[in-house]
Design a protein around this motif. Structure first.
Motif, PDB file in Angstrom:
ATOM      1  N   GLY A 196     -60.652  53.778  33.397  1.00 57.10           N
ATOM      2  CA  GLY A 196     -59.213  53.992  33.442  1.00 57.10           C
ATOM      3  C   GLY A 196     -58.513  52.962  34.304  1.00 57.10           C
ATOM      4  N   MET A 197     -59.087  52.646  35.472  1.00 59.34           N
ATOM      5  CA  MET A 197     -58.473  51.657  36.355  1.00 59.34           C
ATOM      6  C   MET A 197     -58.477  50.277  35.714  1.00 59.34           C
ATOM      7  SD  MET A 197     -56.897  50.846  39.128  1.00 59.34           S
ATOM      8  CE  MET A 197     -57.007  52.290  40.200  1.00 59.34           C
ATOM      9  N   ARG A 198     -59.578  49.910  35.071  1.00 61.28           N
ATOM     10  CA  ARG A 198     -59.648  48.595  34.428  1.00 61.28           C
ATOM     11  C   ARG A 198     -58.616  48.483  33.289  1.00 61.28           C
ATOM     12  NH1 ARG A 198     -63.369  44.812  35.160  1.00 61.28           N
ATOM     13  NH2 ARG A 198     -62.851  44.081  33.052  1.00 61.28           N
ATOM     14  N   ALA A 199     -58.476  49.546  32.505  1.00 64.53           N
ATOM     15  CA  ALA A 199     -57.499  49.522  31.411  1.00 64.53           C
ATOM     16  C   ALA A 199     -56.082  49.432  31.956  1.00 64.53           C
ATOM     17  CB  ALA A 199     -57.662  50.765  30.543  1.00 64.53           C
ATOM     18  N   TYR A 200     -55.819  50.098  33.050  1.00 63.66           N
ATOM     19  CA  TYR A 200     -54.497  50.044  33.681  1.00 63.66           C
ATOM     20  C   TYR A 200     -54.195  48.637  34.189  1.00 63.66           C
ATOM     21  CZ  TYR A 200     -51.024  50.588  37.421  1.00 63.66           C
ATOM     22  OH  TYR A 200     -49.926  50.437  38.239  1.00 63.66           O
ATOM     23  N   LEU A 201     -55.179  48.003  34.815  1.00 68.74           N
ATOM     24  CA  LEU A 201     -54.967  46.684  35.414  1.00 68.74           C
ATOM     25  C   LEU A 201     -54.879  45.561  34.382  1.00 68.74           C
ATOM     26  CD1 LEU A 201     -57.437  46.883  38.443  1.00 68.74           C
ATOM     27  CD2 LEU A 201     -54.921  46.942  38.542  1.00 68.74           C
ATOM     28  N   GLY A 202     -55.532  45.741  33.246  1.00 65.96           N
ATOM     29  CA  GLY A 202     -55.535  44.670  32.250  1.00 65.96           C
ATOM     30  C   GLY A 202     -56.256  43.438  32.769  1.00 65.96           C
ATOM     31  N   ARG A 203     -55.643  42.266  32.643  1.00 67.75           N
ATOM     32  CA  ARG A 203     -56.280  41.020  33.046  1.00 67.75           C
ATOM     33  C   ARG A 203     -56.594  40.965  34.536  1.00 67.75           C
ATOM     34  NH1 ARG A 203     -52.783  36.441  29.665  1.00 67.75           N
ATOM     35  NH2 ARG A 203     -53.404  37.141  27.556  1.00 67.75           N
ATOM     36  N   LEU A 204     -55.825  41.690  35.338  1.00 61.70           N
ATOM     37  CA  LEU A 204     -56.081  41.707  36.782  1.00 61.70           C
ATOM     38  C   LEU A 204     -57.483  42.222  37.102  1.00 61.70           C
ATOM     39  CD1 LEU A 204     -52.869  42.975  38.638  1.00 61.70           C
ATOM     40  CD2 LEU A 204     -54.084  40.821  39.014  1.00 61.70           C
ATOM     41  N   ALA A 227     -38.316  61.970  27.035  1.00 62.75           N
ATOM     42  CA  ALA A 227     -38.254  60.715  27.791  1.00 62.75           C
ATOM     43  C   ALA A 227     -39.176  59.644  27.228  1.00 62.75           C
ATOM     44  CB  ALA A 227     -38.605  60.974  29.259  1.00 62.75           C
ATOM     45  N   CYS A 228     -40.139  60.038  26.391  1.00 67.99           N
ATOM     46  CA  CYS A 228     -41.120  59.090  25.855  1.00 67.99           C
ATOM     47  C   CYS A 228     -40.448  58.096  24.916  1.00 67.99           C
ATOM     48  CB  CYS A 228     -42.214  59.851  25.103  1.00 67.99           C
ATOM     49  SG  CYS A 228     -43.480  58.791  24.356  1.00 67.99           S
ATOM     50  N   ILE A 229     -40.751  56.782  25.089  1.00 66.51           N
ATOM     51  CA  ILE A 229     -40.159  55.746  24.244  1.00 66.51           C
ATOM     52  C   ILE A 229     -41.150  55.217  23.207  1.00 66.51           C
ATOM     53  CG2 ILE A 229     -38.470  55.045  25.981  1.00 66.51           C
ATOM     54  CD1 ILE A 229     -40.327  52.709  26.708  1.00 66.51           C
ATOM     55  N   GLY A 230     -42.365  55.798  23.193  1.00 62.67           N
ATOM     56  CA  GLY A 230     -43.346  55.413  22.188  1.00 62.67           C
ATOM     57  C   GLY A 230     -43.925  54.028  22.376  1.00 62.67           C
ATOM     58  N   CYS A 231     -44.025  53.563  23.614  1.00 65.48           N
ATOM     59  CA  CYS A 231     -44.517  52.204  23.872  1.00 65.48           C
ATOM     60  C   CYS A 231     -46.024  52.071  23.684  1.00 65.48           C
ATOM     61  CB  CYS A 231     -44.128  51.753  25.271  1.00 65.48           C
ATOM     62  SG  CYS A 231     -44.964  52.652  26.613  1.00 65.48           S
ATOM     63  N   GLY A 232     -46.751  53.186  23.768  1.00 61.40           N
ATOM     64  CA  GLY A 232     -48.205  53.153  23.595  1.00 61.40           C
ATOM     65  C   GLY A 232     -48.974  52.761  24.833  1.00 61.40           C
ATOM     66  N   GLY A 233     -48.277  52.568  25.950  1.00 64.64           N
ATOM     67  CA  GLY A 233     -48.964  52.171  27.181  1.00 64.64           C
ATOM     68  C   GLY A 233     -49.985  53.196  27.635  1.00 64.64           C
ATOM     69  N   CYS A 234     -49.634  54.457  27.538  1.00 65.67           N
ATOM     70  CA  CYS A 234     -50.543  55.514  27.990  1.00 65.67           C
ATOM     71  C   CYS A 234     -51.819  55.532  27.162  1.00 65.67           C
ATOM     72  CB  CYS A 234     -49.853  56.870  27.960  1.00 65.67           C
ATOM     73  SG  CYS A 234     -49.184  57.337  26.344  1.00 65.67           S
ATOM     74  N   ASP A 235     -51.676  55.402  25.849  1.00 65.86           N
ATOM     75  CA  ASP A 235     -52.847  55.412  24.975  1.00 65.86           C
ATOM     76  C   ASP A 235     -53.750  54.210  25.242  1.00 65.86           C
ATOM     77  OD1 ASP A 235     -51.999  57.739  23.790  1.00 65.86           O
ATOM     78  OD2 ASP A 235     -51.204  56.782  21.981  1.00 65.86           O
ATOM     79  N   SER A 236     -53.150  53.063  25.547  1.00 67.77           N
ATOM     80  CA  SER A 236     -53.936  51.850  25.787  1.00 67.77           C
ATOM     81  C   SER A 236     -54.761  51.942  27.055  1.00 67.77           C
ATOM     82  CB  SER A 236     -53.016  50.624  25.866  1.00 67.77           C
ATOM     83  OG  SER A 236     -52.236  50.645  27.053  1.00 67.77           O
ATOM     84  N   ALA A 237     -54.351  52.800  27.989  1.00 74.88           N
ATOM     85  CA  ALA A 237     -55.056  52.928  29.268  1.00 74.88           C
ATOM     86  C   ALA A 237     -56.092  54.036  29.272  1.00 74.88           C
ATOM     87  CB  ALA A 237     -54.046  53.178  30.390  1.00 74.88           C
ATOM     88  N   CYS A 238     -56.187  54.796  28.185  1.00 75.77           N
ATOM     89  CA  CYS A 238     -57.047  55.981  28.166  1.00 75.77           C
ATOM     90  C   CYS A 238     -58.504  55.635  27.834  1.00 75.77           C
ATOM     91  CB  CYS A 238     -56.515  56.975  27.138  1.00 75.77           C
ATOM     92  SG  CYS A 238     -57.551  58.449  26.972  1.00 75.77           S
TER      93      CYS A 238
END
Length: 416
Positions: free
Chosen positions: A172-180, A48-59
């Motif tokens: 982890g929460m800050r990386a998930y939220l990004g600019r928010l 199911a992974c599409i290789g978007c890199g979102g998970c790595d960016s939030a780690c």
């Protein structure tokens, strides 16, 4: 065609278990699965992974972060003695939480799951539930996707959010939220963290306590101040004993309580025998991006002998202007004084440095994961403090009593 697995699938013991990767995945193909010790780790569905890199960016364990700045450091305690006694340290988190809720905000923190066998983060929106996220809980808390989405949704709706957790959870929460995460509505509070113990060990310990008491747990307080703040106790309360016919219940028994140094679970925790592997090389200490760092001001007797520490005192480190403003907002309810990192660190070395593992940690964890019973583990691992350390502790106690007497004289001279 399946893509290569993301970096989070190959972290191994570097994983902090914060769950940000699973929450960030747009396809929901990352799940947090408990390992043999109960620690949550990411499991990726490669199909199911599409290789978007979102998970790595939030780690929090991947990439570099900027070191947290220090805007101010102080000792602080709530002016309300009852509120202070109900907290783990000086009651500052409660004041920050009340302030957020009064403004229609949301408070997010660690709470016991039903049955007291696990800890998970929850969103609290009213004063009546604030008690759930009060006080320290020495078990790794799970932060579910619903919590991440709840925080993001609240911020997008214009509500304030106070998020409290360990440094890795804040990162982890800050990386998930990004600019928010940089919006005025988001306040991140991390706790001075010794490390996060195995959820499996806690589950088995709680079951052991219930077997001994022949009834279910109805409350756990790992930081009871019935024996004082410096010598806090681990306290367990149990369900009412039903009468034989089940027509009514008998009075609740007195809590099962003992000073933390005599509670086997607390000894295993403080000996660093059961912490998550990543805790011994924490990637987020003083680099998680929190606005405020809170903890007990251990050693305040030496650092600030003029302070009356009865009931507990907090070390408050404001890392950002947003944190300074939040602390100033509760100022009328706080007694505080200026301090410094140099004065906080002697009693809180884990603020900046990971702890060293217990010498027999590998053996201890193998026995736990292999199914050894708690009773046998208690016989095999007594965590007895070496004689030299006990002597140093006694000398330290004498020193504290002397400093306490000096402080009493100083306070007495002020009042005359």
């Amino acid at each position: 065609m399946p893509c290569d697995l993301p970096k989070i699938a190959k972290l191994g013991d570097a994983c902090c278990g914060c769950g940000s990767c699973a929450a960030k995945c747009p396809k929901g193909c990352v799940g947090m699965v408990p390992d043999a010790a109960g620690f949550l780790r990411p499991e990726v569905d490669p199909g199911a992974c599409i290789g978007c890199g979102g998970c790595d960016s939030a780690c929090p364990a991947i990439g570099e972060r900027t070191e947290d700045a220090v805007s101010s450091v102080c000792w602080a305690k709530s002016c309300d003695r009852d509120e202070r006694l109900a907290s783990s340290s000086g009651g500052i988190f409660a004041l920050l939480a009340h302030e957020a809720l009064r403004d229609g905000g949301v408070v997010v923190g660690a709470a016991w799951a039903p049955g007291f066998k696990a800890v998970r983060h929850v969103l609290v929106e009213d004063e009546g539930r604030l008690e759930e996220v009060m006080r320290s809980k020495y078990v790794q808390s799970s932060v579910g996707r619903d919590v991440y989405e709840g925080v993001r949704g609240s911020l997008r709706a214009g509500r304030r959010v106070l998020f409290a957790g360990t440094a890795c959870q804040v990162a982890g929460m800050r990386a998930y939220l990004g600019r928010l995460a940089d919006s005025e509505g988001f306040l991140a509070v991390d706790v001075i963290c010794h490390g996060t113990p195995s959820p499996l060990l806690w589950e088995r310990w709680a079951e052991h306590k219930e077997r001994v008491a022949h009834t279910a747990l109805r409350a756990v307080n790992m930081r009871s101040k019935t024996t004082g703040w410096l010598s806090y106790s681990a306290s367990y309360a149990y369900a009412h004993d039903a009468e034989k016919d089940g027509a009514s219940a008998s009075p609740a028994p007195e809590p099962d309580s003992c000073v933390f140094g005599k509670d086997w679970y607390m000894k295993a925790f403080l000996a660093n025998a059961c912490l998550r592997p990543s805790c011994y090389a924490c990637p987020a200490k003083r680099s998680c991006g929190s606005d405020i760092t809170l903890g007990d001001f251990w050693g305040i007797q030496s650092a600030h002998p003029e302070v009356d520490y009865e009931g507990g005192v907090s070390a408050v480190i404001c890392n950002t202007p947003k944190g300074v403003a939040a602390f100033e907002a509760v100022g009328p309810c706080v007694e505080s004084g200026e301090s410094s990192l140099e004065r906080v660190l002697p009693g809180n070395s884990s603020l900046v440095s990971p702890v060293a593992p217990y010498a027999k940690r590998g053996e201890f964890m193998r026995d736990l994961e292999g199914g050894m019973g708690i009773e046998e583990m208690m016989r095999r691992y007594d965590f007895r403090v070496p004689l030299a350390q006990r002597v140093r502790a006694k000398l330290g106690a004498v020193k504290r009593r002397v400093l306490g007497a000096v402080r009493g004289l100083m306070l007495g001279s002020r009042s005359t």
